[in-house]
Design an enzyme around this catalytic site. Structure first.
Site, PDB file in Angstrom:
ATOM      1  N   LYS A   1     -12.835  -0.022   0.087  1.00  0.00           N
ATOM      2  CA  LYS A   1     -13.512   1.277  -0.031  1.00  0.00           C
ATOM      3  C   LYS A   1     -14.770   1.124  -0.905  1.00  0.00           C
ATOM      4  CE  LYS A   1     -12.421   4.837   1.316  1.00  0.00           C
ATOM      5  NZ  LYS A   1     -12.671   5.536   2.619  1.00  0.00           N
TER       6      LYS A   1
ATOM      7  N   TYR B   1      -7.242  -2.501  -0.731  1.00  0.00           N
ATOM      8  CA  TYR B   1      -7.675  -1.172  -0.262  1.00  0.00           C
ATOM      9  C   TYR B   1      -8.885  -0.697  -1.056  1.00  0.00           C
ATOM     10  CZ  TYR B   1      -7.825   3.960  -0.135  1.00  0.00           C
ATOM     11  OH  TYR B   1      -8.251   5.271  -0.051  1.00  0.00           O
TER      12      TYR B   1
ATOM     13  N   THR C   1     -12.693   7.223  -2.545  1.00  0.00           N
ATOM     14  CA  THR C   1     -11.532   7.434  -3.408  1.00  0.00           C
ATOM     15  C   THR C   1     -11.849   7.117  -4.868  1.00  0.00           C
ATOM     16  OG1 THR C   1      -9.373   6.463  -3.918  1.00  0.00           O
ATOM     17  CG2 THR C   1     -10.858   5.080  -2.687  1.00  0.00           C
ATOM     18  N   ASP C   2     -11.051   7.688  -5.769  1.00  0.00           N
ATOM     19  CA  ASP C   2     -11.219   7.352  -7.195  1.00  0.00           C
ATOM     20  C   ASP C   2     -10.782   5.914  -7.484  1.00  0.00           C
ATOM     21  OD1 ASP C   2      -8.465   7.715  -6.898  1.00  0.00           O
ATOM     22  OD2 ASP C   2      -8.243   9.130  -8.563  1.00  0.00           O
ATOM     23  N   GLU C   3     -10.045   5.304  -6.540  1.00  0.00           N
ATOM     24  CA  GLU C   3      -9.494   3.966  -6.814  1.00  0.00           C
ATOM     25  C   GLU C   3     -10.581   2.896  -6.948  1.00  0.00           C
ATOM     26  OE1 GLU C   3      -5.875   3.083  -4.656  1.00  0.00           O
ATOM     27  OE2 GLU C   3      -5.476   5.214  -4.365  1.00  0.00           O
TER      28      GLU C   3
HETATM   29  P1  NAD Z   1      -4.803   8.583   6.870  1.00  0.00           P
HETATM   30  O1  NAD Z   1      -4.330   7.166   6.837  1.00  0.00           O
HETATM   31  O2  NAD Z   1      -3.804   9.695   6.867  1.00  0.00           O
HETATM   32  O3  NAD Z   1      -5.736   8.796   8.146  1.00  0.00           O
HETATM   33  C1  NAD Z   1      -6.700   7.866   8.555  1.00  0.00           C
HETATM   34  C2  NAD Z   1      -7.149   8.225   9.966  1.00  0.00           C
HETATM   35  O4  NAD Z   1      -8.149   7.285  10.361  1.00  0.00           O
HETATM   36  C3  NAD Z   1      -6.024   8.156  11.002  1.00  0.00           C
HETATM   37  O5  NAD Z   1      -6.051   9.292  11.828  1.00  0.00           O
HETATM   38  C4  NAD Z   1      -6.342   6.884  11.794  1.00  0.00           C
HETATM   39  O6  NAD Z   1      -5.914   6.938  13.148  1.00  0.00           O
HETATM   40  C5  NAD Z   1      -7.867   6.843  11.682  1.00  0.00           C
HETATM   41  N1  NAD Z   1      -8.401   5.484  11.853  1.00  0.00           N
HETATM   42  C6  NAD Z   1      -7.971   4.350  11.220  1.00  0.00           C
HETATM   43  N2  NAD Z   1      -8.676   3.293  11.652  1.00  0.00           N
HETATM   44  C7  NAD Z   1      -9.589   3.766  12.544  1.00  0.00           C
HETATM   45  C8  NAD Z   1     -10.610   3.149  13.324  1.00  0.00           C
HETATM   46  N3  NAD Z   1     -10.819   1.827  13.278  1.00  0.00           N
HETATM   47  N4  NAD Z   1     -11.365   3.933  14.123  1.00  0.00           N
HETATM   48  C9  NAD Z   1     -11.150   5.276  14.183  1.00  0.00           C
HETATM   49  N5  NAD Z   1     -10.177   5.893  13.497  1.00  0.00           N
HETATM   50  C10 NAD Z   1      -9.409   5.154  12.674  1.00  0.00           C
HETATM   51  O7  NAD Z   1      -5.799   8.710   5.624  1.00  0.00           O
HETATM   52  P2  NAD Z   1      -6.083   9.937   4.650  1.00  0.00           P
HETATM   53  O8  NAD Z   1      -5.121   9.892   3.529  1.00  0.00           O
HETATM   54  O9  NAD Z   1      -6.258  11.171   5.434  1.00  0.00           O
HETATM   55  O10 NAD Z   1      -7.499   9.488   4.060  1.00  0.00           O
HETATM   56  C11 NAD Z   1      -8.704   9.830   4.736  1.00  0.00           C
HETATM   57  C12 NAD Z   1      -9.883   9.301   3.944  1.00  0.00           C
HETATM   58  O11 NAD Z   1      -9.872   9.836   2.620  1.00  0.00           O
HETATM   59  C13 NAD Z   1      -9.871   7.768   3.779  1.00  0.00           C
HETATM   60  O12 NAD Z   1     -11.196   7.319   3.903  1.00  0.00           O
HETATM   61  C14 NAD Z   1      -9.340   7.564   2.365  1.00  0.00           C
HETATM   62  O13 NAD Z   1      -9.838   6.375   1.821  1.00  0.00           O
HETATM   63  C15 NAD Z   1      -9.899   8.786   1.661  1.00  0.00           C
HETATM   64  N6  NAD Z   1      -9.120   9.262   0.500  1.00  0.00           N
HETATM   65  C16 NAD Z   1      -7.767   9.488   0.608  1.00  0.00           C
HETATM   66  C17 NAD Z   1      -7.064   9.989  -0.490  1.00  0.00           C
HETATM   67  C18 NAD Z   1      -5.584  10.298  -0.399  1.00  0.00           C
HETATM   68  O14 NAD Z   1      -4.974  10.651  -1.417  1.00  0.00           O
HETATM   69  N7  NAD Z   1      -4.954  10.234   0.759  1.00  0.00           N
HETATM   70  C19 NAD Z   1      -7.735  10.240  -1.700  1.00  0.00           C
HETATM   71  C20 NAD Z   1      -9.110   9.991  -1.760  1.00  0.00           C
HETATM   72  C21 NAD Z   1      -9.789   9.514  -0.661  1.00  0.00           C
HETATM   73  P1  TYD Z   2       0.733   6.346  -3.087  1.00  0.00           P
HETATM   74  O1  TYD Z   2       1.176   7.666  -2.543  1.00  0.00           O
HETATM   75  O2  TYD Z   2       0.962   5.112  -2.278  1.00  0.00           O
HETATM   76  O3  TYD Z   2      -0.809   6.502  -3.495  1.00  0.00           O
HETATM   77  P2  TYD Z   2      -1.792   5.484  -4.334  1.00  0.00           P
HETATM   78  O4  TYD Z   2      -1.164   4.151  -4.399  1.00  0.00           O
HETATM   79  O5  TYD Z   2      -3.026   5.504  -3.509  1.00  0.00           O
HETATM   80  O6  TYD Z   2      -1.960   6.116  -5.688  1.00  0.00           O
HETATM   81  O7  TYD Z   2       1.465   6.109  -4.488  1.00  0.00           O
HETATM   82  C1  TYD Z   2       1.362   7.039  -5.558  1.00  0.00           C
HETATM   83  C2  TYD Z   2       2.033   6.421  -6.768  1.00  0.00           C
HETATM   84  O8  TYD Z   2       3.450   6.333  -6.499  1.00  0.00           O
HETATM   85  C3  TYD Z   2       1.585   4.990  -7.052  1.00  0.00           C
HETATM   86  O9  TYD Z   2       1.536   4.789  -8.465  1.00  0.00           O
HETATM   87  C4  TYD Z   2       2.666   4.123  -6.440  1.00  0.00           C
HETATM   88  C5  TYD Z   2       3.908   4.983  -6.573  1.00  0.00           C
HETATM   89  N1  TYD Z   2       4.933   4.806  -5.507  1.00  0.00           N
HETATM   90  C6  TYD Z   2       6.262   4.540  -5.843  1.00  0.00           C
HETATM   91  O10 TYD Z   2       6.638   4.439  -7.024  1.00  0.00           O
HETATM   92  N2  TYD Z   2       7.169   4.409  -4.818  1.00  0.00           N
HETATM   93  C7  TYD Z   2       6.807   4.515  -3.501  1.00  0.00           C
HETATM   94  O11 TYD Z   2       7.687   4.353  -2.596  1.00  0.00           O
HETATM   95  C8  TYD Z   2       5.447   4.813  -3.172  1.00  0.00           C
HETATM   96  C9  TYD Z   2       5.003   4.938  -1.748  1.00  0.00           C
HETATM   97  C10 TYD Z   2       4.539   4.962  -4.221  1.00  0.00           C
END
Ligand code: NAD
Ligand code: TYD
Length: 373
Positions: A183, A179, A137-139
């Protein structure tokens, strides 16, 4: 099946993982795609209903922290490529329960790396033709300043830039939340396995994703669902934080390209140069939901409820993805306006998917979360 490649995708029942699994299963019928997922609260096999019977698809319920089981599975399916997405992914949960994030994101990644190392090193060809692709992630880069807030003209000016600074592949890691710290740590282990053992690895760091099948604890699906049911929209702080949003299918396309064409040991940033202040994106979501539900556009603005800010809330994320464009020719396929319209439509048309998740434990979790803020 006699597969050309056998690819393990971890976390394939989650939001982004399900889009990656769908793309690989449909685009590469000669690959075997093994989806390994523990099915935590965030994993949902309903995300993959349309491809669950495909001949080149297998689902395995397993925990990435189960070293023996992972070793067995790698050998059983003769895995030559790993795309690792399984993780705990929600910042608010990490603030409440950091241990689970260290266990899954750090130890789980290390276990997967070590299992892959032992399996691939045991083969006559060793690491030839193998790849461990880690999705990050970019975080991990921390937070940027908001230096140009006056540049924003209206909440529909999606392409405004809020500052001159961007996260680049060379930006120093400065994670702030449990988090992002977990990562960042997993990224370091992946690089260490390349540098120490010569494992072919690649890492990508992507901005905030949005689109179908996202668990409704994240901003966009949570708010779409709340607007539909006319529930309050909890905006953290003043809603001034800036995020860079990418349509999830474009992330999956980038992963496909980098898996096949990316250079070993490289890092690529993935993002759409699409920065939005939270409050502005929230207003766009309200208008879109209202319009698609036949309400007066904007009538639900009064659901906006400012609540206590998230602890350590990163101010601004902005990804510079020019390396990916320059070296591999990737660009997002969707403009944001089109992506958000598609996304809102999808959630409104798939209410059963949402209702299935937002009953029982989910409700209780959110009651507790807001009670304790
Ligand atoms: P998500 O929470 O929707 O899905 C995570 C999946 O991992 C779920 O299906 C869960 O059951 C599985 N999982 C969790 N713990 C596990 C374990 N111990 N063993 C096997 N499976 C397990 O997450 P997402 O938003 O789809 O993110 C997927 C990946 O992309 C993550 O690594 C996250 O850090 C990265 N990512 C997410 C975003 C975003 O905006 N959502 C952006 C950049 C990177
Ligand atoms: P989120 O979807 O949790 O992603 P991330 O924290 O990984 O960026 O949140 C996106 C942005 O929205 C973040 O700045 C937090 C804000 N946010 C709210 O203001 N209210 C909410 O209920 C949630 C879930 C997020």
């Amino acid at each position: 099946m006699n597969a050309k490649r056998s690819i393990l995708i971890t976390g394939g029942a989650g939001f982004i993982g399900s889009h990656v699994v769908r793309l690989f299963v449909t685009k590469y019928p000669d690959y075997l795609i093994v989806n390994l997922d523990k099915l935590t609260y965030a994993g949902n096999l309903a995300n993959l209903k349309d491809i669950e019977n495909a001949p080149n698809y297998r689902f395995v319920r397993a925990d990435i922290c189960d070293f023996d089981r992972i070793r067995e599975l790698l050998a059983e399916y003769r895995i030559d490529g790993i795309i690792h997405l399984a993780a705990e992914s929600h910042v608010d949960r990490s603030i409440k329960d950091p241990f689970t994030f260290a266990r899954t994101n750090v130890m789980g990644t290390l276990i997967l790396l070590q299992a892959a190392k032992l399996y691939w090193e045991s083969l006559p060809e060793g690491y030839d033709g193998k790849l461990f692709y880690h999705i990050s992630t970019d975080e991990v880069y921390g937070a940027l300043e908001l230096t140009k807030p006056e540049g924003v003209k209206s909440d529909i000016s999606a392409h405004e830039v809020y500052g001159d600074d961007f996260f680049r592949e060379t930006t120093k890691y400065t994670p702030h939340s449990p988090y992002s710290a977990s990562k960042a740590s997993s990224d370091h282990f992946v690089r260490a396995f390349h540098d120490t053992y010569g494992m072919p690895t690649v890492i990508t760091n992507c901005s905030n994703n949005y689109g179908p099948y996202q668990f409704p604890e994240k901003l966009i699906p949570l708010f779409i669902n709340n607007i539909r049911h006319r529930k309050p929209l909890p905006v953290y702080g003043k809603g001034e934080n800036v995020r860079d949003w990418l349509y999830v299918v474009d992330h999956a396309r980038a992963i496909d390209l980098i898996f096949h064409k990316g250079k070993v040991a490289e890092t690529y940033n993935i993002g759409g140069f699409n920065e939005w202040k939270n409050i502005d994106i929230i207003k766009v979501v309200i208008r879109t939901v209202d319009r698609l539900l036949g309400r007066t556009e904007g009538e639900d603005m009064d659901l906006i409820t400012y609540v206590t800010d998230r602890a350590g809330h990163d101010l601004r994320y902005a990804i510079d993805s020019t390396k990916l464009k320059r070296e591999l020719g990737w660009e997002p396929s969707l403009q944001f306006e089109e992506g958000i319209e598609k996304t809102v439509k999808w959630y409104l048309e798939n209410q059963a998917w949402m209702d299935n998740i937002t009953s029982g434990e989910y409700e209780k979790y959110y009651e507790d979360m807001y009670k304790n803020r």
